[in-house]
Write a protein that holds these residues in place. Structure first.
Motif, PDB file in Angstrom:
ATOM      1  N   ARG A   5       0.821  -1.210   0.000  1.00  0.00           N
ATOM      2  CA  ARG A   5       0.000   0.000   0.000  1.00  0.00           C
ATOM      3  C   ARG A   5       0.857   1.263   0.000  1.00  0.00           C
ATOM      4  N   ARG A 230      -3.919   7.103  10.596  1.00  0.00           N
ATOM      5  CA  ARG A 230      -4.163   6.023   9.629  1.00  0.00           C
ATOM      6  C   ARG A 230      -5.254   5.093  10.140  1.00  0.00           C
ATOM      7  N   GLU A 234      -8.760   4.266   8.152  1.00  0.00           N
ATOM      8  CA  GLU A 234      -9.116   2.891   7.832  1.00  0.00           C
ATOM      9  C   GLU A 234     -10.434   2.492   8.494  1.00  0.00           C
ATOM     10  N   ASP A 239      -9.329   2.167   2.109  1.00  0.00           N
ATOM     11  CA  ASP A 239      -8.442   1.014   1.912  1.00  0.00           C
ATOM     12  C   ASP A 239      -7.475   1.244   0.756  1.00  0.00           C
ATOM     13  N   ASN A 242      -1.152   4.488   1.055  1.00  0.00           N
ATOM     14  CA  ASN A 242      -0.544   5.453   1.954  1.00  0.00           C
ATOM     15  C   ASN A 242       0.528   6.176   1.143  1.00  0.00           C
TER      16      ASN A 242
END
Length: 271
Positions: A5, A230, A234, A239, A242
């Motif tokens: 991510r 974060r 979430e 989703d 980052n």
């Protein structure tokens, strides 16, 4: 080390041309890139997007559009034209989102600026929808309220998006700009409920800060509780990636390969 991510902005390694950034990000296992428009100057934008995807990375967004407020009608029209160009560039690149640094005019009341920002977004919305490119309102820290953005809180960004009420208009959450806000958790939750959270940017706030624009820190070397924020995004249903976005004279001056290694390490340990 889970980098699935991790997205890095081209501005983070600004000294590198985009071709080098693509090669080195991919070699380090970075999953995605956000591309700044300056990195595309003089290049075939469609080819650049293809090169990113061929390297195994996703194009997350294009930075930046916005700067809608203006003292004159001609200035506001010029901004609209530039935002339409940004949307076209994002479509050519294969980026699903244009990040909006919304703009402000020194001396103009902030509420007037916000009104012009909303009007500007609405004026380019049809173009955005036709191109299949979303628009992300990024609230900036109040220290930039003079000339960079009249949108300075999540609440203000949420209000703009709620008022426009289009699936193509949402919010970009950047911890550097929003970590101080006592209403941040609640407004992140509100954004999630509206389905308007389009992107999440990370870096850190160095103490003391030596430059209000060009002294951002690596994750973990400042005072922002990145993992807490974060967690909030979430929990609100985000989703996506980052995105590491660092403006730093000190880091641009060092060997960029070494800096990239530090970025990956800091992301793994602190983001």
């Amino acid at each position: 080390m889970d980098l699935s991510r991790l997205c890095i902005h081209t501005i983070t390694t600004k000294p590198w041309p985009i071709e080098t950034a693509i090669e080195r990000f991919s070699a380090h296992g970075v999953a995605a890139m956000t591309v700044w428009r300056d990195a595309l100057e003089g290049r075939d934008i469609t080819a650049a997007g293809r090169q990113i995807r061929d390297a195994g990375m996703e194009v997350v967004s294009l930075c930046r559009g916005g700067f809608f407020p203006g003292e004159t009608e001609s200035a506001r029209q010029e901004a609209l034209d530039d935002n339409r160009r940004a949307i076209d560039e994002a479509a050519a690149l294969g980026a699903p989102l244009v990040v909006l640094v919304c703009g402000a005019v020194p001396g103009q009341p902030l509420d007037a600026g916000r009104s012009q920002i909303r009007d500007g977004i609405e004026a380019v919305l049809t173009h955005s929808e036709a191109a299949g490119v979303k628009l992300g309102v990024e609230p900036l820290h109040p220290m930039y309220a003079d000339s960079r953005s009249a949108v300075n809180t999540m609440a203000q960004a949420n209000d703009i998006c709620a008022g426009i009420d289009s699936p193509y208009v949402g919010v970009v959450v950047d911890v550097y700009h929003l970590w101080w806000d006592p209403e941040l958790e609640r407004e992140i939750g509100r954004c999630g409920q509206m389905g308007k959270m389009f992107a999440f940017h990370v870096c850190d706030w160095r103490t003391p800060t030596e430059d209000l624009l060009l002294d951002r820190g690596l994750m973990g070397e400042g005072c922002i509780d990145i993992r807490q924020i974060r967690g909030w995004v979430e929990e609100a249903g985000f989703d996506g990636y980052n995105e590491v976005e660092i403006f730093s004279n000190r880091y641009w001056a060092m060997d960029q390969e070494q800096f990239l290694e530090r970025v990956v390490e800091a992301y793994t340990n602190h983001a």
